[in-house]
Design an enzyme around this catalytic site. Structure first.
Site, short mmCIF file in Angstrom:
data_model
loop_
_atom_site.label_atom_id
_atom_site.label_comp_id
_atom_site.label_asym_id
_atom_site.label_seq_id
_atom_site.Cartn_x
_atom_site.Cartn_y
_atom_site.Cartn_z
N LYS A 67 -14.91 -15.18 -3.28
CA LYS A 67 -13.82 -16.59 -2.32
C LYS A 67 -11.77 -15.21 -2.24
O LYS A 67 -11.62 -15.09 -3.43
CB LYS A 67 -13.94 -17.18 -3.68
CG LYS A 67 -14.64 -18.47 -3.36
CD LYS A 67 -14.59 -19.56 -1.93
CE LYS A 67 -13.95 -20.37 -2.33
NZ LYS A 67 -13.54 -20.86 -3.74
N HIS A 68 -11.88 -15.36 -1.44
CA HIS A 68 -10.44 -15.17 -0.83
C HIS A 68 -10.48 -14.08 -1.40
O HIS A 68 -9.27 -13.49 -2.21
CB HIS A 68 -9.66 -15.84 -1.26
CG HIS A 68 -9.52 -17.31 -0.40
ND1 HIS A 68 -8.98 -17.60 0.17
CD2 HIS A 68 -10.21 -18.27 -1.46
CE1 HIS A 68 -9.99 -19.08 1.05
NE2 HIS A 68 -9.49 -19.68 -0.27
N ASN A 231 -3.04 -7.24 -9.66
CA ASN A 231 -4.00 -6.63 -10.94
C ASN A 231 -5.19 -7.48 -11.78
O ASN A 231 -5.24 -8.34 -11.08
CB ASN A 231 -2.62 -6.94 -12.48
CG ASN A 231 -1.48 -5.70 -12.61
OD1 ASN A 231 -2.21 -4.79 -12.34
ND2 ASN A 231 -1.01 -6.30 -12.58
N HIS A 392 -6.25 -3.61 -2.45
CA HIS A 392 -5.43 -4.61 -2.53
C HIS A 392 -5.13 -4.56 -1.16
O HIS A 392 -5.78 -3.80 -0.10
CB HIS A 392 -3.64 -4.13 -2.54
CG HIS A 392 -2.78 -4.02 -4.24
ND1 HIS A 392 -1.95 -5.31 -4.68
CD2 HIS A 392 -2.89 -3.17 -4.08
CE1 HIS A 392 -2.15 -5.09 -5.72
NE2 HIS A 392 -2.50 -3.38 -5.94
#
Length: 392
Positions: A67-68, A231, A392
Site C-alpha cells: 500500500k502506497h 525510516n 525513498h
C-alpha cells in the site's frame, strides 16, 4: 511495447503520465486485465522486487501486500495453522498451495492496512490464490504468470476491471537508475545488495544462539525493509511479517509503530477475539474494522447499544488492558530488523515487550555499546549487518 500511457500520475491533476523504457526495448510487463495507474505500477514494481528477493534468499514461494509503496505485509509459503486460518478468514477445508499460503499470510499481517492493496507473488498465480484474492478488497496483482483458471477468476473481480499484471521473471534492470525531482535529475546505482544468512554472522551480543527459523525470519525482515519507505522497522515471526513501521522520522517511533502492529496481530489470536460472534453475511472489511476497534482503546464505539447489534449476534465482553498485557507477555521468538542503526537502547526495550528475541541492524551508532548492553540484559541475540537499507 516500450511505452504505456496512464490516465494520470499520483493525482488527477498530474498529466500527462506514462511508463516507458528510457533506453528503448520492450517493457518487461504485460497488462492482462484492467488499467493500472501510476501508483499501481509503483507498488507493482517495488513489491515484485521484494518477493523475487525473498524467493531467491529462502527458496520458498513468497508474497507481499503493498500500500502506497510500502509493504503492509510479506511472507513465505509455509502452511497455515488452524488459528491462522481462522484469523485470516480461510475455509478450514480449503486446499491451499504454498503460494496461496504466502499471500494469505502476507495479507493477514495487517489486514486493516492491506485494504485495497496491491498483491505480489513470486510464483505463478494458481486458482487457490486467485480464489482467496477474489473475496478481498484489492487493486491488483503482479506475478510471473497465471494459470488459465486463475486468470478467469481474477477477471471477475471489480466488475471485470481488476488489474492483473504479468512480469518477465528474467528481466534485469539497468545498473543505474534516474529520478527527477523539481526538474532536477538524480542518478544512483540500483540497490542490488545481497541479503542472505551471511548478513547475520556478526553476532555482537553475549547470546550467540540464532536458530535457523530466526535466520529465515531476520532475512524476511531485512528484505522487507529494503523495499519499505524509511525510516523503517520490521517484526517477523514464523515466516511472515507481523508488524511493519514505515516512513517515520524517528527510529523509536518506527519501533513503536511496528511493535503495536505486532501486538495487534497477536491479540487477534486471543480467545475473546476468536469467539466473537459476528452477524451472518458481514463483509470482511467490516469484520476487520470491528476487530480493530474492539482491540483499541475506543472499543466502546463498537460495543455500545445500537452499534454492536450491527456487527455481532451477541454483545461481546470487552477485553481489558490487563488481559491484553497478559496475552502479549506470552509472545516470544519474534525477530526484529531495522533499516539503519538503533541510536539508543530504548528501541530494544520496546522491541522485547513484543516478544523480540533476535535483532538485525547495521550497527555504527556512537551508542552501539548501550544498545548491545540492553540486548544482553534481556538475553537477546543481535547481529550487525553493516548494511544500511534506506529506501525513498
Amino acid at each position: 511495447m516500450n511505452e504505456l500511457e496512464l490516465k494520470y500520475g499520483c493525482n488527477p491533476n498530474q498529466k500527462p503520465a506514462r511508463i516507458y523504457m528510457k533506453n528503448g526495448g520492450d517493457l518487461p510487463i504485460q497488462v492482462l486485465n484492467g488499467k493500472p495507474g501510476y501508483i499501481n505500477f509503483m507498488d507493482a514494481l517495488n513489491s515484485w522486487q521484494l518477493v523475487r528477493d525473498l524467493k531467491k534468499a529462502t527458496g520458498l514461494p513468497a508474497a507481499a501486500s503493498f500500500k502506497h509503496v510500502s509493504p503492509a505485509g510479506a511472507a513465505v509459503g509455509l502452511p497455515l495453522s488452524e488459528v491462522e486460518k481462522k484469523i485470516y478468514f480461510v475455509d478450514e477445508n480449503a486446499d491451499l498451495s504454498p503460494i496461496a499460503c504466502a499471500y494469505i499470510r502476507a495479507r493477514g499481517a495487517d489486514r486493516l492496512c492491506s485494504y485495497g492493496d496491491w498483491a505480489a507473488l513470486s510464483d505463478v498465480c494458481d486458482a487457490a490464490t486467485a480464489e482467496y484474492l477474489k473475496y478481498e478488497v484489492s487493486d491488483g496483482v503482479i506475478a510471473p504468470g497465471y494459470t488459465d483458471e486463475a486468470l478467469e477468476i481474477l477477471k471477475t473481480k471489480k466488475k471485470g476491471n481488476y488489474n492483473v499484471v504479468q512480469i518477465d521473471p528474467d528481466y534485469v534492470c539497468a545498473p543505474d537508475e534516474h529520478r527527477d525531482i523539481f526538474g532536477i535529475t538524480f542518478e544512483q546505482g540500483h540497490n542490488d545488495c545481497l541479503i542472505d544468512a551471511s548478513c547475520l554472522e556478526n553476532l555482537v551480543t553475549d547470546c550467540k544462539t540464532l536458530p535457523e527459523t530466526a535466520k529465515i525470519d531476520l532475512i524476511i525482515a531485512l528484505i522487507t525493509l529494503k523495499y519499505t519507505q524509511s525510516n523503517s522497522v520490521c517484526y517477523v515471526k514464523d515466516g511472515q511479517t507481523i508488524g511493519v513501521g514505515a516512513g517515520q522520522q524517528s527510529r523509536i517511533h518506527c519501533t513503536r509503530l511496528a511493535g503495536s502492529k505486532a501486538d495487534n496481530w497477536l491479540l487477534r489470536q486471543h480467545p475473546k477475539v476468536l469467539n466473537l460472534d459476528f452477524v451472518d453475511g458481514i463483509r470482511r472489511p467490516d469484520r476487520d474494522n470491528a476487530i480493530d476497534v474492539y482491540l483499541s482503546d475506543e472499543c466502546d464505539d463498537v460495543l455500545r447499544d445500537g452499534e454492536w447489534q450491527r456487527v455481532f449476534k451477541t454483545r461481546p465482553e470487552a477485553i481489558t488492558n490487563e488481559e491484553k498485557k497478559e496475552w502479549i507477555a506470552k509472545q516470544t521468538g519474534v525477530s526484529c530488523a531495522s533499516d539503519a542503526f538503533f541510536p539508543f537502547g530504548d528501541n530494544v526495550e520496546r522491541a522485547r515487550k513484543s516478544g523480540v528475541c533476535y535483532i538485525a541492524q547495521p550497527g555504527g551508532s556512537i551508542r552501539d555499546d548501550h544498545v548491545i548492553m540492553t540486548c544482553n540484559k534481556y538475553g537477546i541475540a543481535m547481529a550487525f549487518t553493516n548494511q544500511r537499507l534506506f529506501h525513498h
